[in-house]
Write a protein that holds these residues in place. Sequence first.
Motif, PDB file in Angstrom:
ATOM      1  N   LYS A   1       0.819  -1.214   0.000  1.00 32.05           N
ATOM      2  CA  LYS A   1       0.000   0.000   0.000  1.00 32.05           C
ATOM      3  C   LYS A   1       0.852   1.262   0.000  1.00 32.05           C
ATOM      4  CE  LYS A   1      -3.991  -2.100   2.161  1.00 32.05           C
ATOM      5  NZ  LYS A   1      -4.937  -2.085   3.255  1.00 32.05           N
ATOM      6  N   GLY A   2       2.159   1.097  -0.120  1.00 31.08           N
ATOM      7  CA  GLY A   2       3.048   2.256  -0.139  1.00 31.08           C
ATOM      8  C   GLY A   2       3.205   2.927   1.211  1.00 31.08           C
ATOM      9  N   LYS A   3       2.976   2.179   2.272  1.00 33.08           N
ATOM     10  CA  LYS A   3       3.069   2.720   3.633  1.00 33.08           C
ATOM     11  C   LYS A   3       4.247   2.062   4.341  1.00 33.08           C
ATOM     12  CE  LYS A   3      -1.108   4.559   3.185  1.00 33.08           C
ATOM     13  NZ  LYS A   3      -1.455   5.923   3.307  1.00 33.08           N
ATOM     14  N   ARG A   4       4.702   2.683   5.399  1.00 36.06           N
ATOM     15  CA  ARG A   4       5.744   2.035   6.192  1.00 36.06           C
ATOM     16  C   ARG A   4       5.109   1.438   7.453  1.00 36.06           C
ATOM     17  NH1 ARG A   4       9.036   7.203   8.595  1.00 36.06           N
ATOM     18  NH2 ARG A   4       7.320   7.867   9.876  1.00 36.06           N
ATOM     19  N   MET A   5       5.706   0.389   7.924  1.00 34.18           N
ATOM     20  CA  MET A   5       5.197  -0.294   9.101  1.00 34.18           C
ATOM     21  C   MET A   5       5.602   0.480  10.345  1.00 34.18           C
ATOM     22  SD  MET A   5       5.509  -4.295  10.048  1.00 34.18           S
ATOM     23  CE  MET A   5       6.974  -4.352  11.057  1.00 34.18           C
ATOM     24  N   ILE A   6       4.621   0.813  11.176  1.00 38.51           N
ATOM     25  CA  ILE A   6       4.903   1.626  12.358  1.00 38.51           C
ATOM     26  C   ILE A   6       4.601   0.892  13.658  1.00 38.51           C
ATOM     27  CG2 ILE A   6       4.604   3.821  11.161  1.00 38.51           C
ATOM     28  CD1 ILE A   6       1.786   3.919  12.537  1.00 38.51           C
ATOM     29  N   GLN A   7       4.281  -0.412  13.565  1.00 38.85           N
ATOM     30  CA  GLN A   7       4.024  -1.203  14.758  1.00 38.85           C
ATOM     31  C   GLN A   7       4.985  -2.378  14.811  1.00 38.85           C
ATOM     32  OE1 GLN A   7       0.983  -0.670  12.858  1.00 38.85           O
ATOM     33  NE2 GLN A   7      -0.211   0.589  14.235  1.00 38.85           N
ATOM     34  N   ARG A   8       5.177  -2.894  15.985  1.00 41.93           N
ATOM     35  CA  ARG A   8       5.976  -4.090  16.207  1.00 41.93           C
ATOM     36  C   ARG A   8       5.167  -5.026  17.101  1.00 41.93           C
ATOM     37  NH1 ARG A   8       8.619  -3.444  12.209  1.00 41.93           N
ATOM     38  NH2 ARG A   8      10.528  -2.235  12.142  1.00 41.93           N
ATOM     39  N   GLY A   9       5.214  -6.299  16.801  1.00 38.72           N
ATOM     40  CA  GLY A   9       4.440  -7.287  17.538  1.00 38.72           C
ATOM     41  C   GLY A   9       4.708  -7.300  19.022  1.00 38.72           C
ATOM     42  N   ARG A  10       5.971  -7.190  19.409  1.00 39.14           N
ATOM     43  CA  ARG A  10       6.276  -7.257  20.838  1.00 39.14           C
ATOM     44  C   ARG A  10       5.764  -6.024  21.578  1.00 39.14           C
ATOM     45  NH1 ARG A  10      10.642  -4.019  21.272  1.00 39.14           N
ATOM     46  NH2 ARG A  10      12.112  -3.925  19.572  1.00 39.14           N
ATOM     47  N   ILE A  11       5.763  -4.869  20.922  1.00 41.62           N
ATOM     48  CA  ILE A  11       5.224  -3.653  21.547  1.00 41.62           C
ATOM     49  C   ILE A  11       3.707  -3.769  21.662  1.00 41.62           C
ATOM     50  CG2 ILE A  11       5.002  -1.139  21.355  1.00 41.62           C
ATOM     51  CD1 ILE A  11       7.887  -2.112  21.865  1.00 41.62           C
TER      52      ILE A  11
END
Length: 145
Positions: free
Chosen positions: A125-135
């Motif tokens: 989708k042309g977006k960057r990932m801003i979440q992390r599973g452990r967080i």
Amino acid sequence: KCDLFSFQENGWGSALAERLVRKCDVVNRGVSGYNTRWAKLILPRLITRSTSAESTVAVTIFFGANDSALKDLNPKQHVPLEEYSANLKSMIQYLKSVDITEDRIILITPPPLQESAWEKECLAKGKRMIQRGRISAFYRQSVSY
């Protein structure tokens, strides 16, 4: 940020509405991109004593994905863990104050995050990932009332 909307085709909100058709109305008051800090502020405009208690079967509170966004990548949506937990408690207290009983309040925690699949979805989708599973897991585990 990549959003999944509950009332899109095959979303959980549309599935619930279809399952409950002619039994009750499923009303979505969610706002894409909101976190608990912002939702806490608008909740009194969305649900009031005069419109809620007698006709409300259940209220779902579904937050955490935006709150748990990485602060350095998305400071606008990020909410620190302690504030997130306090905001949820505040929303629950507000709902109780307008006569929605605790047994009708459903908390939905942030879902587990499979990072590699989510990263592919975001990149597509042309977006960057801003979440992390452990967080996200810390936010999920902090939910209680």
